[in-house]
Motif scaffolding. Structure first.
Motif, short mmCIF file in Angstrom:
data_model
loop_
_atom_site.label_atom_id
_atom_site.label_comp_id
_atom_site.label_asym_id
_atom_site.label_seq_id
_atom_site.Cartn_x
_atom_site.Cartn_y
_atom_site.Cartn_z
N ILE A 1 0.84 -1.20 0.00
CA ILE A 1 0.00 0.00 0.00
C ILE A 1 0.88 1.25 0.00
CG2 ILE A 1 -1.64 1.34 1.37
CD1 ILE A 1 -2.80 -1.37 2.30
N SER A 2 1.93 1.24 0.80
CA SER A 2 2.84 2.40 0.85
C SER A 2 3.43 2.67 -0.54
CB SER A 2 4.01 2.16 1.80
OG SER A 2 3.55 1.90 3.07
N ALA A 3 3.87 1.60 -1.20
CA ALA A 3 4.48 1.76 -2.52
C ALA A 3 3.45 2.28 -3.52
CB ALA A 3 5.03 0.41 -2.99
N HIS A 4 2.22 1.78 -3.40
CA HIS A 4 1.17 2.23 -4.32
C HIS A 4 0.86 3.72 -4.12
CE1 HIS A 4 -2.31 2.48 -6.76
NE2 HIS A 4 -3.04 2.86 -5.73
N PHE A 5 0.77 4.13 -2.87
CA PHE A 5 0.48 5.54 -2.59
C PHE A 5 1.60 6.43 -3.13
CE2 PHE A 5 -2.47 4.75 1.32
CZ PHE A 5 -3.45 4.28 0.46
N ALA A 6 2.83 5.96 -3.01
CA ALA A 6 3.97 6.74 -3.52
C ALA A 6 3.83 6.91 -5.04
CB ALA A 6 5.28 6.06 -3.16
N LEU A 7 3.42 5.85 -5.73
CA LEU A 7 3.23 5.94 -7.18
C LEU A 7 2.13 6.96 -7.50
CD1 LEU A 7 3.51 4.90 -10.16
CD2 LEU A 7 1.77 3.19 -9.59
N GLU A 8 1.02 6.86 -6.77
CA GLU A 8 -0.10 7.77 -7.03
C GLU A 8 0.30 9.22 -6.76
OE1 GLU A 8 -4.29 5.69 -6.30
OE2 GLU A 8 -3.87 7.36 -4.96
N GLU A 9 1.08 9.43 -5.73
CA GLU A 9 1.51 10.79 -5.40
C GLU A 9 2.44 11.35 -6.48
OE1 GLU A 9 2.80 10.38 -1.31
OE2 GLU A 9 0.78 9.76 -0.74
N THR A 10 3.22 10.46 -7.09
CA THR A 10 4.07 10.89 -8.21
C THR A 10 3.20 11.32 -9.39
OG1 THR A 10 5.79 9.36 -7.51
CG2 THR A 10 5.91 10.11 -9.79
N MET B 1 0.15 12.44 -9.22
CA MET B 1 -0.52 13.70 -8.87
C MET B 1 0.41 14.91 -9.05
SD MET B 1 -3.03 12.99 -5.64
CE MET B 1 -2.13 11.81 -4.67
N ARG B 2 1.66 14.73 -8.64
CA ARG B 2 2.61 15.85 -8.79
C ARG B 2 2.87 16.12 -10.28
NH1 ARG B 2 5.17 13.36 -4.39
NH2 ARG B 2 6.65 12.40 -5.83
N LYS B 3 2.99 15.04 -11.03
CA LYS B 3 3.27 15.18 -12.46
C LYS B 3 2.18 16.00 -13.16
CE LYS B 3 3.72 12.35 -16.62
NZ LYS B 3 3.50 11.00 -17.16
N TYR B 4 0.92 15.76 -12.76
CA TYR B 4 -0.20 16.46 -13.39
C TYR B 4 -0.61 17.71 -12.61
CZ TYR B 4 -0.78 12.49 -16.53
OH TYR B 4 -0.58 11.52 -17.48
N ASP B 5 0.17 18.07 -11.59
CA ASP B 5 -0.14 19.24 -10.78
C ASP B 5 -1.59 19.20 -10.28
OD1 ASP B 5 0.68 21.51 -9.53
OD2 ASP B 5 0.30 22.84 -11.24
N TYR B 6 -1.96 18.08 -9.73
CA TYR B 6 -3.34 17.81 -9.31
C TYR B 6 -3.81 18.80 -8.23
CZ TYR B 6 -7.31 15.05 -7.55
OH TYR B 6 -8.54 14.62 -7.16
N ARG C 1 -10.70 10.98 -12.78
CA ARG C 1 -11.70 11.69 -13.60
C ARG C 1 -11.13 13.06 -14.00
NH1 ARG C 1 -15.74 10.62 -10.10
NH2 ARG C 1 -15.65 12.70 -9.26
N LYS C 2 -10.55 13.70 -13.02
CA LYS C 2 -10.00 15.03 -13.20
C LYS C 2 -8.83 15.03 -14.19
CE LYS C 2 -9.86 19.32 -11.48
NZ LYS C 2 -10.99 20.23 -11.43
N LEU C 3 -8.01 13.99 -14.10
CA LEU C 3 -6.87 13.91 -15.00
C LEU C 3 -7.32 13.61 -16.43
CD1 LEU C 3 -4.18 11.97 -12.92
CD2 LEU C 3 -4.51 14.43 -13.14
N GLY C 4 -8.49 12.95 -16.52
CA GLY C 4 -9.04 12.65 -17.84
C GLY C 4 -8.19 11.69 -18.65
#
Ligand SMILES: [Fe+2]
Length: 132
Positions: A55-64, A66-71, A128-131
């Protein structure tokens, strides 16, 4: 019986994220199976540790992502990840303290609820937001 059934609402359109979401669902289903089979406490504890790492590794991926798309809700989403990880740590501590020893269903339910809710709310909005 499968504990969490795969739901198309869990799909994000990002291959790496979807792959990990499926893996997490499988891990949680395996955990549930071990609880139902009344596996020894050490086995469950070790497996909870593996779930936590995944789960920790997955969250880190998701956070990357989010940062990439300036979420726009990056901070809120990241805070929720941290809360979920704290919850898993609390569940692990409670399990090791014997709280769930005679009522494993409560442990499964606790994990199921936070996990599925997060997928359906924050993750669904993010993708959804990232489309993508
Ligand atoms: Fe998330």
């Amino acid at each position: 019986m499968t504990f969490i059934k795969w739901d198309s609402a869990f799909e994000t359109g990002i291959t790496s994220v979807d792959h990990e979401h499926r893996e997490l669902v499988e891990l949680i289903n395996t955990l549930h199976g071990k609880l139902v089979d009344d596996a020894p406490v050490e086995v469950i504890s070790k497996f909870l540790g593996e779930v936590f790492v995944a789960i920790s590794a997955h969250f880190a991926l998701e956070e990357t992502v989010m940062r990439k798309y300036d979420y726009d809700q990056y901070i809120d989403h990241k805070n929720h990840h941290e809360k979920l990880l704290d919850d898993v740590r609390d569940i692990m501590d409670a399990f090791e303290a014997g709280k769930y020893a005679t009522y494993n269903e409560a442990l499964s339910q606790a994990i199921h609820d936070w996990f599925v809710d997060h997928f359906r709310t924050r993750d669904a909005r993010l993708y959804r937001k990232l489309g993508v």
